[in-house]
Design a protein around this motif. Structure first.
Motif, PDB file in Angstrom:
ATOM      1  N   ARG A 314      -7.312 -21.435   8.558  1.00 49.52           N
ATOM      2  CA  ARG A 314      -8.439 -20.895   7.792  1.00 49.52           C
ATOM      3  C   ARG A 314      -8.877 -19.537   8.329  1.00 49.52           C
ATOM      4  O   ARG A 314      -9.043 -18.578   7.561  1.00 49.52           O
ATOM      5  CB  ARG A 314      -9.614 -21.871   7.816  1.00 49.52           C
ATOM      6  CG  ARG A 314     -10.815 -21.379   7.006  1.00 49.52           C
ATOM      7  CD  ARG A 314     -11.983 -22.351   7.097  1.00 49.52           C
ATOM      8  NE  ARG A 314     -11.592 -23.681   6.661  1.00 49.52           N
ATOM      9  CZ  ARG A 314     -12.386 -24.743   6.707  1.00 49.52           C
ATOM     10  NH1 ARG A 314     -13.616 -24.613   7.201  1.00 49.52           N
ATOM     11  NH2 ARG A 314     -11.983 -25.921   6.288  1.00 49.52           N
ATOM     12  N   HIS A 315      -9.046 -19.446   9.621  1.00 49.92           N
ATOM     13  CA  HIS A 315      -9.508 -18.180  10.203  1.00 49.92           C
ATOM     14  C   HIS A 315      -8.499 -17.067   9.946  1.00 49.92           C
ATOM     15  O   HIS A 315      -8.878 -15.956   9.542  1.00 49.92           O
ATOM     16  CB  HIS A 315      -9.733 -18.353  11.706  1.00 49.92           C
ATOM     17  CG  HIS A 315     -10.104 -17.079  12.403  1.00 49.92           C
ATOM     18  ND1 HIS A 315     -11.340 -16.486  12.265  1.00 49.92           N
ATOM     19  CD2 HIS A 315      -9.378 -16.268  13.241  1.00 49.92           C
ATOM     20  CE1 HIS A 315     -11.372 -15.376  12.986  1.00 49.92           C
ATOM     21  NE2 HIS A 315     -10.196 -15.219  13.577  1.00 49.92           N
ATOM     22  N   ALA A 316      -7.215 -17.367  10.163  1.00 51.06           N
ATOM     23  CA  ALA A 316      -6.190 -16.345   9.954  1.00 51.06           C
ATOM     24  C   ALA A 316      -6.145 -15.898   8.499  1.00 51.06           C
ATOM     25  O   ALA A 316      -6.006 -14.704   8.206  1.00 51.06           O
ATOM     26  CB  ALA A 316      -4.832 -16.887  10.386  1.00 51.06           C
ATOM     27  N   ALA A 317      -6.266 -16.854   7.562  1.00 48.93           N
ATOM     28  CA  ALA A 317      -6.232 -16.511   6.140  1.00 48.93           C
ATOM     29  C   ALA A 317      -7.416 -15.629   5.759  1.00 48.93           C
ATOM     30  O   ALA A 317      -7.265 -14.647   5.019  1.00 48.93           O
ATOM     31  CB  ALA A 317      -6.232 -17.787   5.297  1.00 48.93           C
ATOM     32  N   GLN A 318      -8.587 -15.959   6.253  1.00 48.23           N
ATOM     33  CA  GLN A 318      -9.767 -15.156   5.947  1.00 48.23           C
ATOM     34  C   GLN A 318      -9.651 -13.747   6.524  1.00 48.23           C
ATOM     35  O   GLN A 318      -9.928 -12.756   5.835  1.00 48.23           O
ATOM     36  CB  GLN A 318     -11.019 -15.848   6.496  1.00 48.23           C
ATOM     37  CG  GLN A 318     -11.368 -17.137   5.779  1.00 48.23           C
ATOM     38  CD  GLN A 318     -12.486 -17.901   6.469  1.00 48.23           C
ATOM     39  OE1 GLN A 318     -12.750 -17.729   7.660  1.00 48.23           O
ATOM     40  NE2 GLN A 318     -13.138 -18.791   5.730  1.00 48.23           N
ATOM     41  N   LEU A 357      -7.945 -24.203   2.667  1.00 48.20           N
ATOM     42  CA  LEU A 357      -7.469 -23.073   3.471  1.00 48.20           C
ATOM     43  C   LEU A 357      -8.565 -22.034   3.683  1.00 48.20           C
ATOM     44  O   LEU A 357      -8.705 -21.476   4.776  1.00 48.20           O
ATOM     45  CB  LEU A 357      -6.243 -22.423   2.821  1.00 48.20           C
ATOM     46  CG  LEU A 357      -5.659 -21.239   3.609  1.00 48.20           C
ATOM     47  CD1 LEU A 357      -5.204 -21.670   4.994  1.00 48.20           C
ATOM     48  CD2 LEU A 357      -4.501 -20.602   2.854  1.00 48.20           C
ATOM     49  N   PHE A 358      -9.372 -21.786   2.662  1.00 49.19           N
ATOM     50  CA  PHE A 358     -10.441 -20.789   2.784  1.00 49.19           C
ATOM     51  C   PHE A 358     -11.820 -21.418   2.965  1.00 49.19           C
ATOM     52  O   PHE A 358     -12.816 -20.714   2.945  1.00 49.19           O
ATOM     53  CB  PHE A 358     -10.435 -19.848   1.572  1.00 49.19           C
ATOM     54  CG  PHE A 358      -9.341 -18.823   1.635  1.00 49.19           C
ATOM     55  CD1 PHE A 358      -9.551 -17.591   2.230  1.00 49.19           C
ATOM     56  CD2 PHE A 358      -8.080 -19.107   1.133  1.00 49.19           C
ATOM     57  CE1 PHE A 358      -8.532 -16.653   2.309  1.00 49.19           C
ATOM     58  CE2 PHE A 358      -7.057 -18.174   1.207  1.00 49.19           C
ATOM     59  CZ  PHE A 358      -7.290 -16.949   1.800  1.00 49.19           C
ATOM     60  N   GLY A 359     -11.864 -22.733   3.090  1.00 51.02           N
ATOM     61  CA  GLY A 359     -13.130 -23.356   3.427  1.00 51.02           C
ATOM     62  C   GLY A 359     -13.792 -24.157   2.343  1.00 51.02           C
ATOM     63  O   GLY A 359     -14.840 -24.760   2.576  1.00 51.02           O
ATOM     64  N   GLY A 360     -13.232 -24.177   1.130  1.00 48.14           N
ATOM     65  CA  GLY A 360     -13.846 -24.964   0.075  1.00 48.14           C
ATOM     66  C   GLY A 360     -13.571 -24.394  -1.291  1.00 48.14           C
ATOM     67  O   GLY A 360     -12.922 -23.349  -1.433  1.00 48.14           O
ATOM     68  N   LEU A 367     -14.638 -14.476  -1.515  1.00 49.21           N
ATOM     69  CA  LEU A 367     -14.353 -13.489  -0.481  1.00 49.21           C
ATOM     70  C   LEU A 367     -13.801 -12.205  -1.089  1.00 49.21           C
ATOM     71  O   LEU A 367     -14.216 -11.096  -0.714  1.00 49.21           O
ATOM     72  CB  LEU A 367     -13.356 -14.069   0.524  1.00 49.21           C
ATOM     73  CG  LEU A 367     -12.995 -13.193   1.728  1.00 49.21           C
ATOM     74  CD1 LEU A 367     -14.241 -12.778   2.497  1.00 49.21           C
ATOM     75  CD2 LEU A 367     -12.030 -13.933   2.643  1.00 49.21           C
ATOM     76  N   VAL A 368     -12.885 -12.328  -2.055  1.00 52.83           N
ATOM     77  CA  VAL A 368     -12.328 -11.141  -2.714  1.00 52.83           C
ATOM     78  C   VAL A 368     -13.422 -10.367  -3.438  1.00 52.83           C
ATOM     79  O   VAL A 368     -13.526  -9.139  -3.312  1.00 52.83           O
ATOM     80  CB  VAL A 368     -11.211 -11.539  -3.704  1.00 52.83           C
ATOM     81  CG1 VAL A 368     -10.759 -10.326  -4.513  1.00 52.83           C
ATOM     82  CG2 VAL A 368     -10.032 -12.147  -2.966  1.00 52.83           C
TER      83      VAL A 368
END
Length: 402
Positions: A314-318, A357-360, A367-368
């Motif tokens: 998750r952190h890496a994807a964000q 993966l991005f938290g929900g 985010l985008v």
């Protein structure tokens, strides 16, 4: 501020109601110059509407007066800060490109020739939005052929994802092959790709390999290089991969930790300058050879001469998505003066990135949108993402029109 493209999205079990809700959202745009002069529609449908795709396209053509449409079907679509996964939904955006500056293509309509020119002398085949049918054989070869027909910038797009018949939208409904729209040099496009992962060490030079097997990196055993990047002791590697319980308890515990780290490892590969642009394919580590101290990866290396080890969580994807958006913002502000120059945006993401993966729910699109600001934004959750001349997985492709 630059006039933005009209856009809309809706979910409803009845496609007519969903389409009508969308049209109501852009009704005011029909009174603006952009709405009145719209010439091209970008349309994404979830596979709940697959069987009705012909009727939906005919309905939107009649109600908007727009002849040319391009798009695809997916298990999920996106718009603004919303993600519609596994529910009946649609999203579309209307562009007012000059008819001389785009050409919709499909198996029944060829794209313009690479050397074609617009009336003002610029390239008529500069870049392209491409959608592909996942059931088509030899897709990589077809993409490379399509990339050879583009005179300037990169291809971008996605592979349709559907639990029913795959459908591509290109002034009609098609199955198989590639379709999309070729854009001229007069249309300003900026794009980036997010790999959804972060490097855990430096880029390494491939010094010995065979097929999918990495034998040596920087003239050292590939397994040792990976373990060093992970911060794991290389002398424990044979016991780790063979599972031989010969170490003391403390070493067993650390070995188990290293095994867990190896399971989440990915390998990015390509030619040297690809890593400077962040545009390289990433595949999972699928095995190790403890005797040769080699690594097996989930793809052929082909002509790749460098690799980098990555982690995907998750952190890496964000972080990587923010990185891609930040680079895009900096480019736009440098070349065009302001983010206000964005007229609309497309985001093609992997269906495998949805969920946690991005938290929900909707976290990725939120985010985008936060990174881009208040701009028209629609997208597709694909079965593979197209960027350059190849298909990637677990990535996000962000495209802006200026």
């Amino acid at each position: 501020m630059t006039t933005q493209f009209p856009w809309a999205h809706a979910t409803h079990p009845d496609w007519r109601m969903a389409a009508s809700l969308c049209l109501a959202q852009i009704e005011h745009a029909s009174r603006t110059e952009t709405g009145r002069q719209a010439t091209l529609g970008f349309l994404y449908l979830t596979d709940h509407f697959a069987e009705a795709s012909d009727d939906i396209l005919a309905f939107l053509r009649e109600r908007t007066g727009i002849t040319h449409w391009t798009g695809a079907i997916g298990v999920g679509v996106a718009a603004g800060m919303a993600e519609y996964i596994d529910e009946p939904a649609m999203a579309f955006m209307l562009a007012d490109f000059s008819p001389d500056d785009f050409q919709v293509f499909s198996g029944k309509s060829r794209p313009p020739a690479r050397e074609a020119r617009t009336p003002n002398g610029r390239s008529a085949s500069w870049t392209a939005l491409v959608h592909a049918d996942a059931s088509t054989p030899d897709l990589p070869e077809l993409l490379q052929d399509m990339a050879g027909k583009i005179a300037g910038d990169t291809l971008f797009g996605g592979v349709s994802s559907s639990r029913h018949a795959n459908a591509l939208i290109a002034d009609g409904i098609f199955a198989g092959g590639l379709s999309g729209v070729v854009l001229s040099e007069n249309i300003q496009v900026e794009s980036r790709i997010s790999q959804g992962c972060q490097p855990i060490g430096p880029v390494h030079r491939v010094t010995a390999s065979a097929g999918r097997l990495l034998n040596r990196l920087d003239d050292a055993p590939a397994l040792d290089v990976l373990l060093r990047d992970m911060g794991a002791p290389t002398e424990w590697a044979p016991s780790i991969v063979q599972g031989v319980p010969v170490a003391p308890d403390a070493r067993k515990q650390q070995a188990a930790s290293t095994v867990q780290m190896l399971q989440g490892t990915f390998i990015g590969f390509g030619e040297g300058d690809a890593f400077l642009r962040g545009n390289y394919p990433v595949r999972p580590l699928v095995g190790v050879d403890p005797h040769e101290r080699a690594l097996a990866m989930g793809a052929e290396l082909d002509d790749a001469d460098h690799v980098v080890f990555c982690r995907r969580d998750r952190h890496a994807a964000q972080v990587d998505l923010i990185r891609a958006c930040t680079e895009l913002r900096e480019t736009i502000e440098t070349r065009y003066g302001s983010m206000d120059r964005i007229r609309g945006a497309l985001y093609i993401s992997c269906l495998g990135r949805t969920g946690t993966l991005f938290g929900g729910p909707s976290a990725e699109m939120q985010l985008v949108q936060q990174q881009l600001g208040d701009v028209p934004l629609i997208g597709l959750f694909a079965n593979g993402e197209i960027y350059g001349d190849r298909i990637s997985w677990y990535t996000g492709v962000l495209v802006t029109f200026l």
